[in-house]
Design a protein around this motif. Structure first.
Motif, PDB file in Angstrom:
ATOM      1  N   THR A 137       0.843  -1.194   0.000  1.00 25.04           N
ATOM      2  CA  THR A 137       0.000   0.000   0.000  1.00 25.04           C
ATOM      3  C   THR A 137       0.879   1.246   0.000  1.00 25.04           C
ATOM      4  O   THR A 137       2.014   1.228   0.475  1.00 25.04           O
ATOM      5  N   ALA A 138       0.307   2.331  -0.534  1.00 29.97           N
ATOM      6  CA  ALA A 138       1.052   3.586  -0.630  1.00 29.97           C
ATOM      7  C   ALA A 138       0.233   4.724  -0.037  1.00 29.97           C
ATOM      8  O   ALA A 138      -1.004   4.758  -0.124  1.00 29.97           O
ATOM      9  N   GLU A 139       0.959   5.667   0.574  1.00 31.53           N
ATOM     10  CA  GLU A 139       0.344   6.879   1.098  1.00 31.53           C
ATOM     11  C   GLU A 139       1.212   8.075   0.726  1.00 31.53           C
ATOM     12  O   GLU A 139       2.429   7.967   0.664  1.00 31.53           O
ATOM     13  N   VAL A 140       0.550   9.208   0.493  1.00 30.16           N
ATOM     14  CA  VAL A 140       1.261  10.469   0.323  1.00 30.16           C
ATOM     15  C   VAL A 140       0.691  11.441   1.345  1.00 30.16           C
ATOM     16  O   VAL A 140      -0.516  11.695   1.352  1.00 30.16           O
ATOM     17  N   HIS A 190       2.755   4.104 -17.849  1.00 33.88           N
ATOM     18  CA  HIS A 190       2.636   3.706 -16.446  1.00 33.88           C
ATOM     19  C   HIS A 190       3.306   4.723 -15.526  1.00 33.88           C
ATOM     20  O   HIS A 190       2.756   5.087 -14.482  1.00 33.88           O
ATOM     21  N   VAL A 191       4.504   5.192 -15.924  1.00 34.33           N
ATOM     22  CA  VAL A 191       5.215   6.183 -15.109  1.00 34.33           C
ATOM     23  C   VAL A 191       4.423   7.492 -15.062  1.00 34.33           C
ATOM     24  O   VAL A 191       4.305   8.121 -14.003  1.00 34.33           O
ATOM     25  N   SER A 192       3.881   7.900 -16.195  1.00 42.10           N
ATOM     26  CA  SER A 192       3.088   9.136 -16.260  1.00 42.10           C
ATOM     27  C   SER A 192       1.865   9.057 -15.352  1.00 42.10           C
ATOM     28  O   SER A 192       1.555  10.006 -14.609  1.00 42.10           O
ATOM     29  N   LYS A 196       1.092  11.334 -11.918  1.00 38.67           N
ATOM     30  CA  LYS A 196      -0.153  12.097 -11.754  1.00 38.67           C
ATOM     31  C   LYS A 196      -0.845  11.752 -10.431  1.00 38.67           C
ATOM     32  O   LYS A 196      -1.347  12.638  -9.733  1.00 38.67           O
ATOM     33  N   LYS A 197      -0.859  10.466 -10.079  1.00 39.76           N
ATOM     34  CA  LYS A 197      -1.519  10.043  -8.836  1.00 39.76           C
ATOM     35  C   LYS A 197      -0.809  10.613  -7.606  1.00 39.76           C
ATOM     36  O   LYS A 197      -1.451  11.050  -6.643  1.00 39.76           O
ATOM     37  N   LEU A 198       0.518  10.600  -7.642  1.00 40.06           N
ATOM     38  CA  LEU A 198       1.286  11.126  -6.507  1.00 40.06           C
ATOM     39  C   LEU A 198       1.151  12.645  -6.417  1.00 40.06           C
ATOM     40  O   LEU A 198       0.994  13.210  -5.334  1.00 40.06           O
ATOM     41  N   LYS A 199       1.191  13.296  -7.578  1.00 44.45           N
ATOM     42  CA  LYS A 199       1.126  14.758  -7.622  1.00 44.45           C
ATOM     43  C   LYS A 199      -0.247  15.288  -7.220  1.00 44.45           C
ATOM     44  O   LYS A 199      -0.374  16.395  -6.692  1.00 44.45           O
ATOM     45  N   ALA A 200      -1.284  14.475  -7.444  1.00 46.31           N
ATOM     46  CA  ALA A 200      -2.656  14.907  -7.158  1.00 46.31           C
ATOM     47  C   ALA A 200      -2.874  15.185  -5.674  1.00 46.31           C
ATOM     48  O   ALA A 200      -3.768  15.961  -5.307  1.00 46.31           O
TER      49      ALA A 200
END
Length: 220
Positions: A137-140, A190-192, A196-200
Motif C-alpha cells: 500500500t502507498a500513502e502520500v 505507467h510512469v506518467s 499524476k496520482k502522486l502529484k494529485a
C-alpha cells in the motif's frame, strides 16, 4: 533473469566465470577495473557482484565501501584469515579464495540471491511518500493512493534507489518479476500515470524523467 557483475582484470578468469554463469541462466556484465565497475554501477544495478581485489585503478578494497545494497562475493587469491575477516566486516557478504571450485561458487551465489534485497521488506519512505511493501500500500502525506500492480512495482524500485537514475531497460528487467506484461512501449504511460496520482495529493512532482536515460525520484 538475475544479472551478475564480474569485476576482475584477469581476462581468462573473467571469461571462465562468464561462461559458467551463462550456463546456469545468469546474465553477466564485465568490468576490468574498480573505476570501470563504479561507472557501471552508476548506470545499472546488478543483482550480485563478484569482486576481485587486485584491480587497476580503484582496488577492490576501495570499491567495496562504495557499493550499496548489492550482495558482494569477494573472489581473491588472498587466503589469510585476517584478510577475510577485514573484508567481511568491511561490507563483503562472502569470500571465496582462488583457485576455487565452480560448484562451490555457484552454491554461494545461490545463497546470496536467496536473501531478500535491502529495502524489499518493511516500510520505504521518501519526502512524504510511505510505501508499505508487506501490505503493498502507498500513502502520500497520510492519504492513501491506489496504485496498479505495475505502478506499485515502479515506485518500489525508484524508492529503493532514490538517488539513482534507473534506466528504462533496467526498470523493465527489475519489475518483470511483478509485472511481466509491462513492455517498453507502455512503460512511459505507467510512469506518467503514477506521477499524476502522486502529484494529485499535494502538487509535488515526485518522479523526474532524465531525458534519454530513464527515471529517478525527484529530490529537489
Amino acid at each position: 533473469m538475475k544479472t551478475i557483475l564480474i569485476v576482475d582484470d584477469d581476462v581468462c578468469i573473467g571469461g571462465m566465470l562468464q561462461e559458467v554463469l551463462a550456463k546456469e541462466g545468469y546474465r553477466t556484465a564485465r568490468a576490468y577495473s574498480g573505476t570501470e565497475a563504479l561507472l557501471y554501477l552508476s548506470r545499472s544495478r546488478p543483482d550480485l557482484i563478484l569482486l576481485d581485489l587486485m584491480l587497476p585503478g580503484l582496488s577492490g578494497e576501495e570499491l567495496l565501501p562504495l557499493i550499496e545494497d548489492i550482495p558482494v562475493i569477494v573472489v581473491s587469491a588472498k587466503s589469510e584469515t585476517a584478510d577475510k575477516v577485514n573484508l567481511l566486516l568491511g561490507g563483503a557478504d562472502d569470500y571465496i579464495t582462488k583457485p576455487f571450485d565452480t560448484a562451490e561458487l555457484l552454491a554461494r551465489i545461490t545463497v546470496q540471491l536467496r536473501k531478500p534485497p535491502a529495502g524489499t521488506s518493511g516500510l520505504l519512505t521518501f519526502s512524504g511518500i510511505r510505501l508499505d511493501t508487506s501490505s503493498r500500500t502507498a500513502e502520500v502525506d497520510g492519504q492513501p493512493v491506489r496504485l496498479t500492480k505495475t505502478e506499485y512495482a515502479i515506485l518500489k524500485l525508484l524508492m529503493q534507489n532514490p538517488s539513482q537514475v534507473i534506466t528504462k531497460s533496467v526498470m523493465l528487467d527489475r519489475i518483470s518479476e511483478d509485472t511481466p506484461d509491462c513492455v517498453e512501449s507502455s512503460l512511459k504511460v505507467h510512469v506518467s500515470n503514477l506521477r499524476k496520482k502522486l502529484k494529485a495529493v499535494n502538487g509535488k512532482d515526485y518522479i523526474e524523467a532524465v531525458w534519454g536515460i530513464g527515471f529517478k525520484m525527484n529530490e529537489g
